[in-house]
Design an enzyme around this catalytic site. Structure first.
Site, PDB file in Angstrom:
ATOM      1  N   ARG A  97       0.959  -1.253  -0.014  1.00  0.00           N
ATOM      2  CA  ARG A  97       0.016   0.045  -0.155  1.00  0.00           C
ATOM      3  C   ARG A  97       0.859   1.126  -0.040  1.00  0.00           C
ATOM      4  NH1 ARG A  97       2.496   2.136   3.674  1.00  0.00           N
ATOM      5  NH2 ARG A  97       0.912   3.807   3.510  1.00  0.00           N
ATOM      6  N   ALA A 118       0.740   5.176  -1.914  1.00  0.00           N
ATOM      7  CA  ALA A 118       0.323   5.552  -3.292  1.00  0.00           C
ATOM      8  C   ALA A 118       1.603   5.181  -4.320  1.00  0.00           C
ATOM      9  CB  ALA A 118       0.228   7.206  -3.302  1.00  0.00           C
ATOM     10  N   ASP A 167      -1.943  10.958  -1.966  1.00  0.00           N
ATOM     11  CA  ASP A 167      -2.522   9.977  -2.941  1.00  0.00           C
ATOM     12  C   ASP A 167      -3.014  10.561  -4.396  1.00  0.00           C
ATOM     13  OD1 ASP A 167      -3.190   9.098  -0.041  1.00  0.00           O
ATOM     14  OD2 ASP A 167      -2.543   7.354  -1.120  1.00  0.00           O
ATOM     15  N   ASN A 196      -5.355  12.683   0.597  1.00  0.00           N
ATOM     16  CA  ASN A 196      -4.738  11.748   1.446  1.00  0.00           C
ATOM     17  C   ASN A 196      -5.287  10.930   2.627  1.00  0.00           C
ATOM     18  OD1 ASN A 196      -1.820  11.106   2.173  1.00  0.00           O
ATOM     19  ND2 ASN A 196      -2.295  12.091   4.137  1.00  0.00           N
TER      20      ASN A 196
HETATM   21  O1  MRU Z   1      -4.735   3.199   2.152  1.00  0.00           O
HETATM   22  P1  MRU Z   1      -3.173   3.426   2.045  1.00  0.00           P
HETATM   23  O2  MRU Z   1      -2.151   2.947   3.045  1.00  0.00           O
HETATM   24  O3  MRU Z   1      -2.693   2.689   0.722  1.00  0.00           O
HETATM   25  O4  MRU Z   1      -2.818   4.915   1.784  1.00  0.00           O
HETATM   26  C1  MRU Z   1      -1.929   5.589   1.329  1.00  0.00           C
HETATM   27  C2  MRU Z   1      -1.097   6.183   2.286  1.00  0.00           C
HETATM   28  O5  MRU Z   1      -0.241   5.704   2.645  1.00  0.00           O
HETATM   29  C3  MRU Z   1      -1.195   7.622   2.596  1.00  0.00           C
HETATM   30  O6  MRU Z   1      -2.235   8.444   2.579  1.00  0.00           O
HETATM   31  C4  MRU Z   1      -0.098   8.354   2.529  1.00  0.00           C
HETATM   32  O7  MRU Z   1      -0.063   9.400   3.308  1.00  0.00           O
HETATM   33  C5  MRU Z   1       0.181   8.903   1.148  1.00  0.00           C
HETATM   34  S1  MRU Z   1       0.994   7.655   0.301  1.00  0.00           S
HETATM   35  C6  MRU Z   1       2.433   8.404  -0.065  1.00  0.00           C
END
Ligand code: MRU
Length: 359
Positions: free
Chosen positions: A49, A51, A238, A248
């Site tokens: 997981r 982005a 994201d 985000n």
């Molecule tokens: O649901 P996830 O864990 O895949 O969410 C993404 C994230 O980890 C966050 O939103 C994060 O702050 C941005 S990813 C660089």
């Protein structure tokens, strides 16, 4: 060409191998992903997981799929669409699949080209992360100078470290750089309910690097800011719209509001692949993932003997709602820390730094 990154790599069988993030922080395990179904499921169930990392996995996923369909481009198009649809909010996923498929269109040797392009995309992502580290660290140094302090307290939400974006992360990249430069940095780590990426993943990363940190319940940040205990906030993202609205992890918007009210600088760190130049109004247009209510109703953790359990924490019959992300309007964002330097979160500034194709 290098094909080894911290969160994922090509193993000795030339297959994709990833850290199983659902097992952290209790155990470090890896998973080999060979088929398209395995890649899609790993993204959906959040084995991987973050982005950037889901974009990186998607790129290597296309390579795995190219081998699976024995180099047939038409068959690969179908596999690519399955990977592209595996999660809706982080645009890095769609960006990676689209870039791969565009560059594979006229390939003579589809499998070899898919490997080459996946490595290239990931090498570029890793380089961008290093630049974000440098530009973000300059802001940290400026804040310390301005406040005439030696220790900086940074609040972050969710996990935007090397588990989320190769190879140093985005929000955590400037923090790693500051630590390397000998700056006394302390991180307030939002636990990030319901999946606790902060408490489990960010805290684990910071522990590995020996960086001072304190895990806080998600609702603590506002109180800390009111009492001068936060010098800056840095989050990842994201998806960012053309006018600088930031999608985000759910709860980011509330942190941005509290930061705005307390004049705490709120920065968002992102690579070029996180911009969605097609979307103007992030609040209205960015698709927000809804996940299973069970993620809210159940918590996972180990008992004193180290045995992992999943326990219900709500009345069994109570419904729950689980939005994965929210959108912070650009007016609440102090600046964007990008691979091309820092810019304002507005249409003109983003356009000046990045062409519409994100190059
Ligand atoms: O649901 P996830 O864990 O895949 O969410 C993404 C994230 O980890 C966050 O939103 C994060 O702050 C941005 S990813 C660089």
């Amino acid at each position: 060409m290098n094909a080894k990154y911290k969160a994922l790599w090509l193993n000795d069988n030339d297959n994709l191998e990833v850290i199983d993030q659902t097992k952290l922080p209790f155990s470090y395990e890896t998973k080999e992903l060979v088929t398209t179904d395995e890649v899609v499921n790993a993204i959906k169930d959040m084995t991987v997981r973050g982005a950037g990392v889901i974009g990186s996995v998607a790129a290597f996923g296309i390579y795995m799929a190219a081998k699976e369909v024995k180099g047939d481009y038409e068959a690969l198009l179908h596999k690519a669409s399955l990977i592209r649809d595996s999660r809706p909010t982080a645009v890095n996923l769609m960006w990676a699949v689209d870039r791969m498929m565009l560059r594979l269109k006229d390939a003579k040797d589809l499998i070899a080209k898919a490997r080459e392009e996946a490595v290239l995309l990931n090498d570029e992502e890793a380089q961008e992360s290093q630049k974000i580290a440098k530009y973000g660290c300059e802001i940290i140094e400026d804040i310390l100078k301005e406040k005439n302090k030696t220790r900086i307290n940074i609040l972050t939400h969710c996990n935007a470290g090397w588990l989320a974006v190769i190879d140093e992360g985005t929000a955590l990249a400037p923090i790693y750089e500051a630590h390397k430069r000998g700056i006394d940095v302390h991180v307030w780590v939002d636990e990030t309910r319901p999946r606790n990426q902060g408490a489990s993943l960010t805290a684990w990363e910071l522990t590995q690097s020996g960086i001072k940190h304190t895990i806080i319940a998600d609702n603590t940040g506002g109180h800390l800011m009111q009492h001068g205990m936060v010098d800056m906030v840095i989050t990842g993202a994201d998806r960012i719209s053309a006018n600088g609205d930031v999608a985000n992890k759910i709860g980011t918007y509330l942190k941005a509001l509290a930061a705005f009210d307390n004049q705490v600088p709120f920065y968002v760190a992102i690579p070029a692949s996180t911009f969605d130049h097609e979307i103007r109004d992030g609040v209205k247009e960015i698709p927000i993932e809804t996940r299973s209510a069970d993620e809210v109703k159940y918590m996972r953790g180990v008992d004193k003997k180290g045995v992992l359990h999943e326990v219900l924490i709500t009345p069994a019959q109570s419904p729950a709602l689980n939005y994965g992300f929210d959108v912070t309007p650009s007016r609440l964002v102090t600046g964007l820390i990008t691979n091309k330097g820092v810019c304002k979160a507005d249409y003109q500034s983003i356009k000046e730094k990045f062409n519409s194709d994100g190059e």
